[in-house]
Scaffold this motif. Structure first.
Motif, PDB file in Angstrom:
ATOM      1  N   SER A 107     -47.239  25.615 -19.823  1.00 16.84           N
ATOM      2  CA  SER A 107     -46.489  26.650 -20.522  1.00 16.84           C
ATOM      3  C   SER A 107     -45.412  26.100 -21.458  1.00 16.84           C
ATOM      4  CB  SER A 107     -45.860  27.625 -19.526  1.00 16.84           C
ATOM      5  OG  SER A 107     -44.920  26.942 -18.720  1.00 16.84           O
TER       6      SER A 107
ATOM      7  N   TYR B 227     -44.086  23.192 -23.973  1.00 18.56           N
ATOM      8  CA  TYR B 227     -44.496  22.009 -24.726  1.00 18.56           C
ATOM      9  C   TYR B 227     -43.254  21.306 -25.237  1.00 18.56           C
ATOM     10  CZ  TYR B 227     -46.253  18.725 -28.049  1.00 18.56           C
ATOM     11  OH  TYR B 227     -46.514  17.554 -28.714  1.00 18.56           O
TER      12      TYR B 227
ATOM     13  N   HIS C 100     -50.997  22.884 -24.622  1.00 16.59           N
ATOM     14  CA  HIS C 100     -50.161  24.090 -24.639  1.00 16.59           C
ATOM     15  C   HIS C 100     -50.769  25.163 -25.543  1.00 16.59           C
ATOM     16  CE1 HIS C 100     -46.576  26.584 -24.736  1.00 16.59           C
ATOM     17  NE2 HIS C 100     -46.608  26.526 -26.050  1.00 16.59           N
TER      18      HIS C 100
END
Length: 186
Positions: free
Chosen positions: A120, A122, A146
């Motif tokens: 979730s 990055y 991501h």
């Protein structure tokens, strides 16, 4: 007549290649050994497909009923779990397999959310600690995980496997030490 046979042969070969290859014990064994190099497969290895123990005498005929693309989970049970269990003999190796259509949507949704959560955020530094992501048998570049995860719609997902222990660095690179997330989509 000869031309008709050639056309039929071509159509049969095309149909078979479109539908993928049949599942075989060799395919499973190779996947396990390359993913978990410390595991050795022998004639005592137990295979459990969709929660059902597979007899060694029937393993090929049962596996041939499925395609490789039908498999959504291949895993091994760790030795620590087996050692604490009274169900298995010492040095028993257990391989778990699950095919699509067996998952309940609720469980699939939960696993998909867990997988999405792993990718979730990055940030360049966080990429080092992320597991390897494989979507439809293709390893995704660590910098693209991501964005690829955010593009997947749950309605297209039919399999999610999260292996949260080290896997083969030879096969998956250094990120293999962080585990593996395998997603199968339509």
């Amino acid at each position: 007549m000869r031309k008709t046979l050639q056309i039929l042969s071509f159509l049969m070969i095309s149909f078979c290649s479109l539908n993928g290859q049949n599942l075989t014990k060799n395919y499973i064994d190779n996947w396990i050994v390359t993913t978990f190099p410390e595991m050795e497969i022998d004639n005592k290895t137990i295979y459990i497909l969709n929660g059902i123990f597979i007899e060694h005498e029937t393993i090929d005929s049962i596996f041939n009923q499925y395609l490789q693309s039908d498999v959504v989970l291949i895993d091994k049970i760790d030795k620590s779990v087996i050692d604490s269990s009274t169900f298995f003999l010492p040095d028993t190796k257990v391989i778990l397999l699950q095919t699509k259509g067996v998952y309940k949507r609720k469980i699939l949704r939960k696993r998909f959310k867990e997988a999405k959560k792993l990718f979730s955020i990055y940030e360049p530094d966080s990429v080092k600690n992320k597991p390897v992501l494989i979507i439809n048998e293709m390893q995704i570049d660590k910098d693209d995980c991501h964005s690829r995860m955010n593009k997947i719609k749950f309605s297209k997902v039919f399999g999610v496997q999260i292996i949260d222990r080290p896997v083969s660095i030879d096969k998956y690179g250094t990120a293999g030490q962080n585990g593996l997330v395998i997603i199968k989509i339509k």
